[in-house]
Design a protein around this motif. Structure first.
Motif, PDB file in Angstrom:
ATOM      1  N   UNK A 161       0.838  -1.190   0.000  1.00 15.06           N
ATOM      2  CA  UNK A 161       0.000   0.000   0.000  1.00 15.06           C
ATOM      3  C   UNK A 161       0.874   1.240   0.000  1.00 15.06           C
ATOM      4  N   UNK A 162       0.343   2.332  -0.568  1.00 15.68           N
ATOM      5  CA  UNK A 162       1.098   3.581  -0.591  1.00 15.68           C
ATOM      6  C   UNK A 162       0.147   4.761  -0.476  1.00 15.68           C
ATOM      7  N   UNK A 163       0.682   5.851   0.043  1.00 18.89           N
ATOM      8  CA  UNK A 163      -0.141   7.025   0.318  1.00 18.89           C
ATOM      9  C   UNK A 163       0.741   8.258   0.320  1.00 18.89           C
ATOM     10  N   UNK A 164       0.295   9.321  -0.364  1.00 17.18           N
ATOM     11  CA  UNK A 164       1.031  10.583  -0.348  1.00 17.18           C
ATOM     12  C   UNK A 164       0.053  11.735  -0.549  1.00 17.18           C
ATOM     13  N   UNK A 165       0.122  12.709   0.326  1.00 21.00           N
ATOM     14  CA  UNK A 165      -0.688  13.924   0.203  1.00 21.00           C
ATOM     15  C   UNK A 165       0.140  15.080   0.722  1.00 21.00           C
ATOM     16  N   UNK A 166       0.706  15.892  -0.189  1.00 23.44           N
ATOM     17  CA  UNK A 166       1.655  16.919   0.224  1.00 23.44           C
ATOM     18  C   UNK A 166       0.993  18.010   1.054  1.00 23.44           C
ATOM     19  N   UNK A 167      -0.280  18.314   0.783  1.00 22.88           N
ATOM     20  CA  UNK A 167      -0.913  19.388   1.547  1.00 22.88           C
ATOM     21  C   UNK A 167      -1.134  18.986   3.002  1.00 22.88           C
ATOM     22  N   UNK A 168      -1.190  17.686   3.259  1.00 23.49           N
ATOM     23  CA  UNK A 168      -1.335  17.187   4.619  1.00 23.49           C
ATOM     24  C   UNK A 168       0.015  16.853   5.258  1.00 23.49           C
ATOM     25  N   UNK A 169       1.084  16.888   4.454  1.00 25.87           N
ATOM     26  CA  UNK A 169       2.386  16.491   4.963  1.00 25.87           C
ATOM     27  C   UNK A 169       2.435  15.025   5.332  1.00 25.87           C
ATOM     28  N   UNK A 170       1.684  14.187   4.593  1.00 29.91           N
ATOM     29  CA  UNK A 170       1.563  12.774   4.935  1.00 29.91           C
ATOM     30  C   UNK A 170       2.126  11.884   3.840  1.00 29.91           C
ATOM     31  N   UNK A 171       2.812  10.842   4.274  1.00 33.40           N
ATOM     32  CA  UNK A 171       3.446   9.900   3.364  1.00 33.40           C
ATOM     33  C   UNK A 171       3.440   8.543   4.062  1.00 33.40           C
ATOM     34  N   UNK A 172       3.149   7.487   3.321  1.00 29.71           N
ATOM     35  CA  UNK A 172       3.165   6.155   3.920  1.00 29.71           C
ATOM     36  C   UNK A 172       3.428   5.108   2.843  1.00 29.71           C
ATOM     37  N   UNK A 173       4.284   4.151   3.177  1.00 31.25           N
ATOM     38  CA  UNK A 173       4.510   2.968   2.354  1.00 31.25           C
ATOM     39  C   UNK A 173       4.362   1.754   3.254  1.00 31.25           C
ATOM     40  N   UNK A 174       3.493   0.856   2.861  1.00 29.98           N
ATOM     41  CA  UNK A 174       3.303  -0.381   3.596  1.00 29.98           C
ATOM     42  C   UNK A 174       4.100  -1.455   2.872  1.00 29.98           C
ATOM     43  N   UNK A 175       5.208  -1.889   3.492  1.00 22.73           N
ATOM     44  CA  UNK A 175       6.203  -2.709   2.814  1.00 22.73           C
ATOM     45  C   UNK A 175       6.402  -4.053   3.495  1.00 22.73           C
ATOM     46  N   UNK A 176       7.017  -4.933   2.728  1.00 23.42           N
ATOM     47  CA  UNK A 176       7.498  -6.196   3.285  1.00 23.42           C
ATOM     48  C   UNK A 176       8.522  -5.912   4.386  1.00 23.42           C
ATOM     49  N   UNK A 177       8.448  -6.634   5.465  1.00 24.78           N
ATOM     50  CA  UNK A 177       9.424  -6.527   6.542  1.00 24.78           C
ATOM     51  C   UNK A 177      10.626  -7.401   6.179  1.00 24.78           C
ATOM     52  N   UNK A 178      11.678  -6.767   5.689  1.00 24.98           N
ATOM     53  CA  UNK A 178      12.833  -7.511   5.190  1.00 24.98           C
ATOM     54  C   UNK A 178      13.600  -8.234   6.287  1.00 24.98           C
ATOM     55  N   UNK A 179      13.372  -7.879   7.532  1.00 24.60           N
ATOM     56  CA  UNK A 179      14.042  -8.601   8.607  1.00 24.60           C
ATOM     57  C   UNK A 179      13.598 -10.061   8.658  1.00 24.60           C
ATOM     58  N   UNK A 180      12.445 -10.337   8.088  1.00 25.73           N
ATOM     59  CA  UNK A 180      11.958 -11.724   8.043  1.00 25.73           C
ATOM     60  C   UNK A 180      12.776 -12.566   7.084  1.00 25.73           C
ATOM     61  N   UNK A 181      13.517 -11.895   6.191  1.00 25.70           N
ATOM     62  CA  UNK A 181      14.402 -12.599   5.259  1.00 25.70           C
ATOM     63  C   UNK A 181      15.860 -12.444   5.667  1.00 25.70           C
ATOM     64  N   UNK A 182      16.074 -11.989   6.899  1.00 23.95           N
ATOM     65  CA  UNK A 182      17.429 -11.800   7.433  1.00 23.95           C
ATOM     66  C   UNK A 182      18.257 -10.867   6.560  1.00 23.95           C
ATOM     67  N   UNK A 183      17.602  -9.854   6.016  1.00 21.82           N
ATOM     68  CA  UNK A 183      18.318  -8.875   5.195  1.00 21.82           C
ATOM     69  C   UNK A 183      19.247  -8.040   6.072  1.00 21.82           C
ATOM     70  N   UNK A 184      20.368  -7.630   5.497  1.00 22.66           N
ATOM     71  CA  UNK A 184      21.331  -6.792   6.207  1.00 22.66           C
ATOM     72  C   UNK A 184      21.273  -5.384   5.640  1.00 22.66           C
ATOM     73  N   UNK A 185      21.333  -4.390   6.502  1.00 21.69           N
ATOM     74  CA  UNK A 185      21.253  -2.995   6.093  1.00 21.69           C
ATOM     75  C   UNK A 185      22.580  -2.305   6.426  1.00 21.69           C
ATOM     76  N   UNK A 186      23.551  -2.401   5.524  1.00 18.21           N
ATOM     77  CA  UNK A 186      24.877  -1.830   5.826  1.00 18.21           C
ATOM     78  C   UNK A 186      24.860  -0.315   5.766  1.00 18.21           C
ATOM     79  N   UNK A 187      25.774   0.296   6.478  1.00 18.20           N
ATOM     80  CA  UNK A 187      25.994   1.735   6.376  1.00 18.20           C
ATOM     81  C   UNK A 187      27.209   1.967   5.488  1.00 18.20           C
ATOM     82  N   UNK A 188      27.466   3.224   5.157  1.00 16.72           N
ATOM     83  CA  UNK A 188      28.514   3.526   4.186  1.00 16.72           C
ATOM     84  C   UNK A 188      29.907   3.056   4.613  1.00 16.72           C
TER      85      UNK A 188
END
Length: 284
Positions: free
Chosen positions: A154-181
């Motif tokens: 799901x996704x949602x964006x309305x700039x006049x309300x200052x609202x943004x939302x993305x309903x995403x897969x939780x990648x931690x369930x796939x043991x994904x790694x999120x490296x930093x620079x």
């Protein structure tokens, strides 16, 4: 994706030193005040108050509404907040992340019960263009790509309300790694990233869609975040280098000063724009 760009000068622009959270809320020189830097509007079909300031106030009805454009048969019966990562805490950058556990009344099908809500709690941390572009990527571009990304429900964006939302897969369930620079990558990992970029850009190289449904797509010189980075990008990056020794080490390894690298970036961007225009003429 790459499309022809207008020529623009990208060099150092004088601007005050700004904290990362504040930089998008300053006025351009000569405007006589402070205002958000906004680039257009793009109202979603769902209500502007879909995401509350406090994640504990999220309701099953709100999640049902967020899922409804792609899954109109789904009804969420209950939502539980399992974890919240807020911008500024070190685990999130320009948006907040809320891990949710959903219980469905009907129509769940293959939908997971665990999802991640990427959103803004209380206030924006960056220009609207950044959030709008991400929603549009998942809505307009991702369906036609073969590259791997988190599944979006799901996704949602309305700039006049200052609202943004993305309903995403939780990648931690796939043991994904999120490296930093500063984290090191293997040669194989670096090669896979290059391959992904090739697949991403080649899939739409000089596509007619850039004059149609993708005409909104910003480039590195025009639209989106280009105005923001053209105005204060130099000082923003310089501030980050000063704050973080690891980033200064990256600059030192190149053997040039940051100012020199910034000027070279502008040269590279203008040359790329010229190449894109050349290919565009050939395609016609």
């Amino acid at each position: 994706m790459v499309r022809p760009d207008p020529v623009a000068v990208v060099g150092r622009r004088e601007a005050s030193r700004l904290l990362p959270v504040e930089y998008a809320l300053r006025a351009r020189p000569g405007t006589g005040g402070h205002r958000p830097v906004r680039v257009g509007t793009d109202h979603a079909s769902v209500s502007g108050d879909l995401v509350p300031d406090d994640p504990r106030d999220l309701t099953a009805d709100a999640l049902t509404e967020l899922l409804s454009p792609g899954r109109p048969e789904v009804v969420v019966d209950h939502v539980a907040v399992l974890d919240v990562k807020r911008c500024g805490e070190g685990a999130a950058s320009t948006a907040d992340r809320v891990v949710l556990e959903l219980t469905y009344a009907t129509g769940a099908g293959d939908l997971p019960t665990r999802m991640l809500l990427k959103t803004l709690l209380l206030t924006a941390r960056a220009p609207d263009a950044m959030y709008r572009n991400e929603v549009r990527f998942y809505r307009d571009i991702r369906p036609g790509l073969s590259v791997e990304t988190p599944a979006v429900f799901g996704h949602h964006y309305a700039s006049d309300q200052g609202r943004f939302a993305l309903l995403l897969e939780d990648l931690s369930r796939r043991s994904a790694r999120f490296p930093s620079s500063p984290d090191e990558l293997t040669v194989a990992q670096a090669e896979s990233l290059v391959d992904l970029l090739v697949d991403l850009h080649s899939s739409s190289w000089m596509s007619d869609r850039f004059d149609g449904d993708l005409s909104w797509l910003p480039t590195h010189l025009d639209g989106g975040m280009a105005d923001v980075f053209g105005l204060i990008g130099h000082d923003l990056v310089a501030d980050q280098i000063e704050r973080h020794p690891a980033k200064q080490e990256f600059v030192d390894r190149v053997g040039r000063s940051f100012d020199q690298l910034w000027e070279l970036l502008g040269v590279a961007q203008r040359r790329l724009a010229a190449v894109c225009r050349c290919y565009a003429r050939m395609a016609r």
